[in-house]
Design a protein around this motif. Structure first.
Motif, PDB file in Angstrom:
ATOM      1  N   TRP A  68     -42.901  14.479  53.781  1.00  0.00           N
ATOM      2  CA  TRP A  68     -42.998  13.070  54.173  1.00  0.00           C
ATOM      3  C   TRP A  68     -42.179  12.190  53.236  1.00  0.00           C
ATOM      4  CZ3 TRP A  68     -45.040   8.670  51.843  1.00  0.00           C
ATOM      5  CH2 TRP A  68     -45.199   7.559  52.675  1.00  0.00           C
ATOM      6  N   ARG A  77     -41.190  10.356  61.116  1.00  0.00           N
ATOM      7  CA  ARG A  77     -41.407  10.882  59.769  1.00  0.00           C
ATOM      8  C   ARG A  77     -42.752  11.598  59.620  1.00  0.00           C
ATOM      9  NH1 ARG A  77     -41.706   6.782  54.613  1.00  0.00           N
ATOM     10  NH2 ARG A  77     -41.686   8.350  52.973  1.00  0.00           N
ATOM     11  N   TYR A  78     -43.809  10.985  60.091  1.00  0.00           N
ATOM     12  CA  TYR A  78     -45.140  11.578  59.965  1.00  0.00           C
ATOM     13  C   TYR A  78     -45.227  12.888  60.740  1.00  0.00           C
ATOM     14  CZ  TYR A  78     -46.743   7.133  58.023  1.00  0.00           C
ATOM     15  OH  TYR A  78     -46.914   6.025  57.239  1.00  0.00           O
ATOM     16  N   ALA A  81     -43.014  15.689  59.138  1.00  0.00           N
ATOM     17  CA  ALA A  81     -43.608  16.239  57.914  1.00  0.00           C
ATOM     18  C   ALA A  81     -44.705  17.237  58.260  1.00  0.00           C
ATOM     19  CB  ALA A  81     -44.152  15.113  57.045  1.00  0.00           C
ATOM     20  N   TRP A  82     -45.567  16.875  59.216  1.00  0.00           N
ATOM     21  CA  TRP A  82     -46.612  17.798  59.660  1.00  0.00           C
ATOM     22  C   TRP A  82     -45.988  19.041  60.291  1.00  0.00           C
ATOM     23  CZ3 TRP A  82     -47.264  19.266  64.781  1.00  0.00           C
ATOM     24  CH2 TRP A  82     -48.316  20.157  64.999  1.00  0.00           C
ATOM     25  N   ILE A 120     -51.187  13.961  55.950  1.00  0.00           N
ATOM     26  CA  ILE A 120     -50.385  12.956  56.654  1.00  0.00           C
ATOM     27  C   ILE A 120     -51.276  11.815  57.149  1.00  0.00           C
ATOM     28  CG2 ILE A 120     -48.954  12.580  58.711  1.00  0.00           C
ATOM     29  CD1 ILE A 120     -47.551  13.979  56.284  1.00  0.00           C
ATOM     30  N   SER A 139     -41.800   6.420  47.466  1.00  0.00           N
ATOM     31  CA  SER A 139     -41.231   6.880  48.727  1.00  0.00           C
ATOM     32  C   SER A 139     -39.857   6.336  49.028  1.00  0.00           C
ATOM     33  CB  SER A 139     -42.190   6.536  49.889  1.00  0.00           C
ATOM     34  OG  SER A 139     -42.300   5.138  50.018  1.00  0.00           O
TER      35      SER A 139
END
Length: 141
Positions: A68, A77-78, A81-82, A120, A139
């Motif tokens: 992320w 993005r979320y 990342a997952w 997340i 970030s």
């Protein structure tokens, strides 16, 4: 101090390597850790299961957070990342099926995925509650 997104992706790859090294180690098999946890106070079988599954959730939660952070500025993005953490979790379980004394188990892929999702969702909630300014230094880069 701002950290470049590429650094976070490098850290995610390093974390993947660490996971691969740990899962190749016979010390971390179910039987080995159960023997280590044998004690007169708790059922070592249950304690072993809880600790091992917590390890899956934690390791892949950390991996999802690293992805992320590395995906700053990317659309979805979320989700990505997952997804990346889940895919690596599946690859790792497949890899374990070739390691003597280890098994690649689909339910462990589910624990890996759940850990990534939990991390997340926590990030999402924190950002919604406190705003982006709270995470700006870690970030953005």
């Amino acid at each position: 101090m701002k950290v470049n997104a590429k650094i976070w992706l490098i850290m995610a790859v390093v974390w993947c390597i660490i996971i691969a090294i740990v899962t190749r180690n016979p010390f971390f098999t179910g039987d080995s850790t159960e023997q280590l946890l044998t004690n007169p106070f708790f059922d070592s079988v249950i304690l072993n299961i809880v600790l091992r599954k917590t390890g899956h959730v934690t390791a892949f939660g950390i991996l999802a957070i690293l992805f992320w952070l590395g995906l700053r500025g990317k659309k979805y993005r979320y989700f990505l990342a997952w997804l990346f953490a889940t895919i690596y979790g599946a690859i790792d379980e497949y890899h374990q099926s070739f390691v003597p004394g280890r098994d690649g188990v689909f339910t462990d892929v589910l624990y890996n995925s759940a850990g990534a999702l939990l991390a997340i969702v926590c990030i999402f909630i924190i950002i919604k509650k406190y705003g982006k300014s709270e995470l700006k230094n870690t970030s953005e880069g």
